[in-house]
Design an enzyme around this catalytic site. Structure first.
Site, PDB file in Angstrom:
ATOM      1  N   TYR A   1      -2.388   0.735  10.342  1.00  0.00           N
ATOM      2  CA  TYR A   1      -2.387   0.154   9.275  1.00  0.00           C
ATOM      3  C   TYR A   1      -1.053   0.551   8.583  1.00  0.00           C
ATOM      4  O   TYR A   1      -0.352  -0.378   7.985  1.00  0.00           O
ATOM      5  CB  TYR A   1      -3.665   0.593   8.097  1.00  0.00           C
ATOM      6  CG  TYR A   1      -3.570  -0.024   6.874  1.00  0.00           C
ATOM      7  CD1 TYR A   1      -3.698  -1.311   6.777  1.00  0.00           C
ATOM      8  CD2 TYR A   1      -3.460   0.837   5.905  1.00  0.00           C
ATOM      9  CE1 TYR A   1      -3.734  -1.615   5.392  1.00  0.00           C
ATOM     10  CE2 TYR A   1      -3.363   0.164   4.584  1.00  0.00           C
ATOM     11  CZ  TYR A   1      -3.555  -1.078   4.345  1.00  0.00           C
ATOM     12  OH  TYR A   1      -3.540  -1.622   2.913  1.00  0.00           O
TER      13      TYR A   1
ATOM     14  N   SER B   1       0.891  -1.144   0.023  1.00  0.00           N
ATOM     15  CA  SER B   1      -0.121  -0.037  -0.010  1.00  0.00           C
ATOM     16  C   SER B   1       0.911   1.288  -0.038  1.00  0.00           C
ATOM     17  O   SER B   1       2.037   1.190   0.491  1.00  0.00           O
ATOM     18  CB  SER B   1      -0.981   0.087   1.158  1.00  0.00           C
ATOM     19  OG  SER B   1      -1.552   1.401   1.393  1.00  0.00           O
TER      20      SER B   1
END
Length: 252
Positions: A150, A137
């Site tokens: 995250y 990501s």
């Protein structure tokens, strides 16, 4: 049988799209995820001769060991692993962060990648032309408010990938990382917000064309099908509307 590609998190979103795409590229796809019913439907869609469903929880050592045993038992070279299983929970600030959510994110994104990579690395190396693609990501290199857990997990995952590439230098295994920005899938944001579909939809509000799962599947297929001497270390991919993590064009 064709060469084998193993895709984790294959029951939906990017994983399912990647499984479909790799089958068209000539791989026998082992689709691995927790939801067996969805995997069965996916394999039927792809065609049983080109895909195998394996129920697997990447947070379980025993489950990953069963995955590796099943893959080995297929009797064909394992040339591609796509570490796609992952996810986010919550949007809490660090000061109020849920330790339970952070532990889950670390276990799925980082330790899940570790477990599956360890289990399949011998087969990938034995093939003489292995490739490991990890779907990360843009959170792996850009923090943002509310994303601490995250972001930390994805930073950990990208550190794992970079270290692995160094450690496999001289071995016949490529190590590739694909870092998507804003991708609209059926479940990622919904799961992050505990099933709140309105909150999940707000993430993409006003964005004309966020990326979709097929866009990332296309990136996976492209990197994996380059000549074996070509290693795409890191591919960062965002929709044109997202100039940076914090800069998104939204229409009224």
């Amino acid at each position: 049988m064709q060469n084998i590609a193993v895709v984790t998190g294959a029951s939906s979103g990017i994983g399912a799209a990647t499984a479909r795409r790799l089958a068209t590229e000539g791989f026998h796809v082992v689709a691995a995820a927790r939801r067996a019913d969805r995997l069965t439907a996916l394999v039927e869609e792809i065609g049983g001769g080109s895909a195998t469903a394996v129920e697997c929880d990447v947070t379980s050592d025993e489950s990953v060991a069963r995955l590796a045993a099943t893959v080995t038992g297929l009797g064909a070279p394992v040339t591609l692993l796509v570490n796609n299983a992952g996810g986010a929970k919550g949007l809490d600030p660090v000061a109020g962060g849920s330790v339970e959510d952070w532990q889950w994110m670390y276990d799925v994104n980082v330790l899940g990648t570790l477990r599956v990579t360890k289990a399949l690395l011998p087969a990938l190396e034995a093939s003489g032309a292995g490739t490991i693609v990890t779907v990360g990501s843009t959170a792996a290199f850009t923090p943002y408010e509310g994303g601490g857990g995250y972001v930390a997990a994805k930073h950990g995952q990208t550190a794992l990938v970079g270290t692995l590439r160094l450690e496999l230098s001289g071995k016949p295994v490529r190590v590739i990382e694909i870092d998507p920005g804003m991708v609209r899938t059926d479940e990622f944001a919904v799961n992050r917000f505990g099933g709140d579909r309105a909150k999940a939809a707000s993430v993409y509000a006003g964005v004309r064309e966020p990326l979709i799962a097929d866009d990332i599947a296309d990136c996976v297929a492209w990197t994996a099908t380059r000549p074996q001497h070509v290693n795409v270390d890191r591919l960062v991919v965002r929709p044109i509307a997202q100039a940076a993590q914090h800069k998104v064009h939204r229409e009224e």
